[in-house]
Write an enzyme that holds these catalytic residues in place. Structure first.
Site, PDB file in Angstrom:
ATOM      1  N   GLU A 307      69.032  55.318  41.393  1.00 21.05           N
ATOM      2  CA  GLU A 307      69.377  54.343  41.916  1.00 21.05           C
ATOM      3  C   GLU A 307      70.823  54.446  42.673  1.00 21.05           C
ATOM      4  O   GLU A 307      71.878  54.350  42.076  1.00 21.05           O
ATOM      5  CB  GLU A 307      69.265  52.947  41.013  1.00 21.05           C
ATOM      6  CG  GLU A 307      69.245  51.740  42.194  1.00 21.05           C
ATOM      7  CD  GLU A 307      70.668  51.324  42.314  1.00 21.05           C
ATOM      8  OE1 GLU A 307      71.125  51.710  43.618  1.00 21.05           O
ATOM      9  OE2 GLU A 307      71.334  50.788  41.574  1.00 21.05           O
ATOM     10  N   CYS A 341      75.181  46.845  44.642  1.00 21.77           N
ATOM     11  CA  CYS A 341      74.306  47.834  45.388  1.00 21.77           C
ATOM     12  C   CYS A 341      73.257  47.185  46.360  1.00 21.77           C
ATOM     13  O   CYS A 341      73.202  47.532  47.304  1.00 21.77           O
ATOM     14  CB  CYS A 341      73.696  48.933  44.256  1.00 21.77           C
ATOM     15  SG  CYS A 341      72.696  47.780  43.037  1.00 21.77           S
TER      16      CYS A 341
END
Length: 598
Positions: A307, A341
């Protein structure tokens, strides 16, 4: 009358049977509740430095986690104040080797635990988090510089939801799945069993010190794995407290606390973990480091979930409701000081709404309306935006903004570092509004991870989609519209792992799989898919009637090969897969002749 009597008797029998079944089920449920152990209660002392009234003896004027005289330690300080917290040892390859050895020993027992035992651990942890949520937030705020509200939302609420979902749905997600074996093998049982990988590793980012650690631990443990979890060196101070919470919880529930190993170090520590022989790796961080993790993991072909951040866009169509959208976009941009994020880093606004949108967000940001500071010490409701966790970010951000302005963007508010009058050593950046940004500007292509709202104008849905997809990141996006059908159509065309219509980032709270495409990485954690990613999906076949039917090889295709073997298989394919019924009959007759030896 006799018929009526018989009907009544039958009804009584049916009702009695139903009642018996209901009583049996209720009794079983009650017995299970009695036999199941209640959650364990435990307590872990919070570090005194975390308390709002703590008085530091040392404040660092130019904070840095690196000690130029000793590369084996990590200097821990509060990014919001510069107050020195402690100096801790940076773990090395030797520590990693010892950690995986301990975890492998503990995992042999842990994988044999029942789901009920694993749920008890999670319930015990959940109760602790709820009871001591304020103390946990103190620790995360002190170590990362975030506000208390952001900590409550991002650390506590999200972790509690992960635990709740896992307790309720985890066992079902990992239950054996049975499949249709197909027309060739109807006498077979075909299934997938989800078995623990063994000992996995998670190398997580610093933006949510508590949740990023525990989110990975929850899934790994429930799947039956041991785990090495490496915290970022940027938030090394909180690791000891979080480690004590997890290990005390396991111990209170009667399990070996060595099943979870906490590590914190520099790049050499992370590389050692990837090379350690773990059975799976989850990495949360930048694309640059993610590529190195993947490259190193390829030497041993260790599976990875990566990720790698995002550059999420929020698209406001012509029919968007600004009253609903603006508060969400404000939180999506400035929550956790923009260090998300899945934070909103690009706001794409239709030309008909553009001026009004800019005017309204400017009004919300201008002056002291977005207050910057240390909410842990200044008090609730007095701070909106916290500190940047990493030092030395201001110059990078200022360069991106200045470069955009030189190319035609307009800096409306902010755009520079901020020196707090009470905390001059704090790592602050002024909440920023940058408008008239275009896709060619570097700031629209690079993740900023800061409290910067960049606004872009578009004319058509097609243009907005092209602008959104023209970025190498593809983690999450948002579409704001009054027309849900249109929003769903746009969602299908956006190149990203997640899309939220009239919202931001809620796919995560809905326990959907979390992850992206492009340089945002691949693989998923969270929800059913994330839990299954912690497992080996093992395909197994069994005989449905083992005493009656088993697989045998027809003589015509047995070794040594028969002259009519090809013809036999050709007719078999025709019988099973041909749509024409006459052709299937012809094939069946041909097969029959083969079996009769003609």
């Amino acid at each position: 009358m006799d018929n009526l009597f018989d009907i009544n008797v039958n009804l009584i029998v049916i009702v009695a049977s139903i009642s018996t079944v209901a009583v049996t089920i209720a009794s079983y449920a009650a017995l299970r509740l009695i036999l199941e152990k209640p959650p364990a209660r435990f307590h872990v002392q919070v570090p005194p430095e975390a308390k709002p009234d703590w008085k530091a003896t040392t404040t660092i004027s130019n904070p840095s986690i690196r000690d130029p005289n000793d590369p084996t330690v990590i200097i821990c300080y509060d990014p919001a104040t510069g107050k020195y917290l402690s100096t801790v040892k940076a773990h090395t390859a030797v520590d990693v080797t010892e950690a995986i050895s301990r975890a492998r020993i503990a995992q042999k027992s842990w994988e044999k635990t029942s789901f009920a035992e694993r749920k008890r651990v999670l319930n015990s942890l959940l109760n602790y988090i709820i009871e001591y949520q304020e103390e946990i937030c103190w620790v995360t705020c002190r170590d990362s510089g975030k506000t208390m509200v952001d900590a409550m939302l991002g650390e506590i609420l999200s972790t509690c939801e992960r635990i709740r979902w896992t307790i309720k749905n985890g066992e079902k997600a990992l239950a054996t799945e049975f499949f249709d074996p197909g027309p060739l093998l109807p006498y077979k049982i075909a299934k997938i069993e989800y078995q623990p990988l063994g000992v996995v590793a998670a190398l997580v980012s610093w933006n949510y010190p508590f949740h990023n650690l525990f989110g990975q631990i929850i899934s790994a443990l429930f799947a039956g794995n041991g785990i090495l979890v490496k915290a970022s060196e940027q938030v090394a101070w909180s690791v000891d407290y979080f480690s004590r919470i997890m290990k005390t919880c396991l111990n209170a529930c009667g399990h070996d606390p060595e099943i979870v190993q906490f590590l914190c170090g520099y790049a050499d520590c992370g590389e050692a973990i990837v090379r350690s022989g773990v059975d799976g790796i989850t990495f949360v961080g930048s694309p640059q480091v993610g590529k190195q993790v993947m490259k190193t993991a390829s030497d041993s072909l260790t599976p990875c979930i990566l990720e790698l951040g995002g550059k999420d866009a929020a698209i406001l169509r012509e029919d968007a409701n600004l009253d609903q959208a603006i508060p969400i976009i404000m939180r999506g941009t400035f929550q956790n000081t923009g260090q998300n994020c899945v934070g909103i880093e690009r706001v794409l606004v239709h030309e008909k709404l553009y001026d009004e949108f800019v005017r309204r967000v400017k009004e919300k940001i201008t002056g002291d309306k977005l207050r910057v500071g240390c909410s842990l010490e200044e008090g609730e409701g007095k701070v909106d935006v916290g500190a940047l966790t990493m030092s030395g970010q201001a110059s990078r951000l200022e360069n991106l903004i200045n470069d955009s302005v030189s190319q035609g963007a307009k800096l409306v508010i902010g755009g520079k570092s901020y020196t707090h009058p009470i905390y001059p050593s704090g790592q602050y950046f002024t909440p920023t509004l940058l408008v008239d940004v275009t896709p060619s500007m570097p700031i629209s292509q690079h993740e900023v991870f800061a409290p910067i709202m960049t606004v872009m104008k578009f004319q058509t849905d097609e243009e907005a989609i092209e602008m959104c997809n023209g970025c190498p990141y593809g983690l999450g996006n948002s579409v704001f519209t009054r027309d849900q059908a249109k929003g769903n159509q746009m969602a299908k065309r956006l190149k990203s792992g997640m899309v939220n219509v009239n919202d931001f980032a809620v796919a995560y709270i809905c326990n959907l799989p979390f992850g992206g495409v492009g340089i945002s990485g691949f693989g998923r954690f969270g929800g059913r898919e994330g839990l299954r990613a912690m497992c080996l999906a093992k395909s197994v076949t069994l005989d449905r009637f083992p005493l009656i039917v088993k697989t045998t090889i027809p003589t015509v295709v047995d070794y040594p090969m028969h002259a009519r073997g090809t013809t036999f298989v050709e007719n078999l394919v025709r019988v099973i897969y041909k749509n024409d019924i006459l052709e299937r009959i012809k094939g069946g007759l041909a097969l029959a002749r083969e079996f009769m030896g003609r």
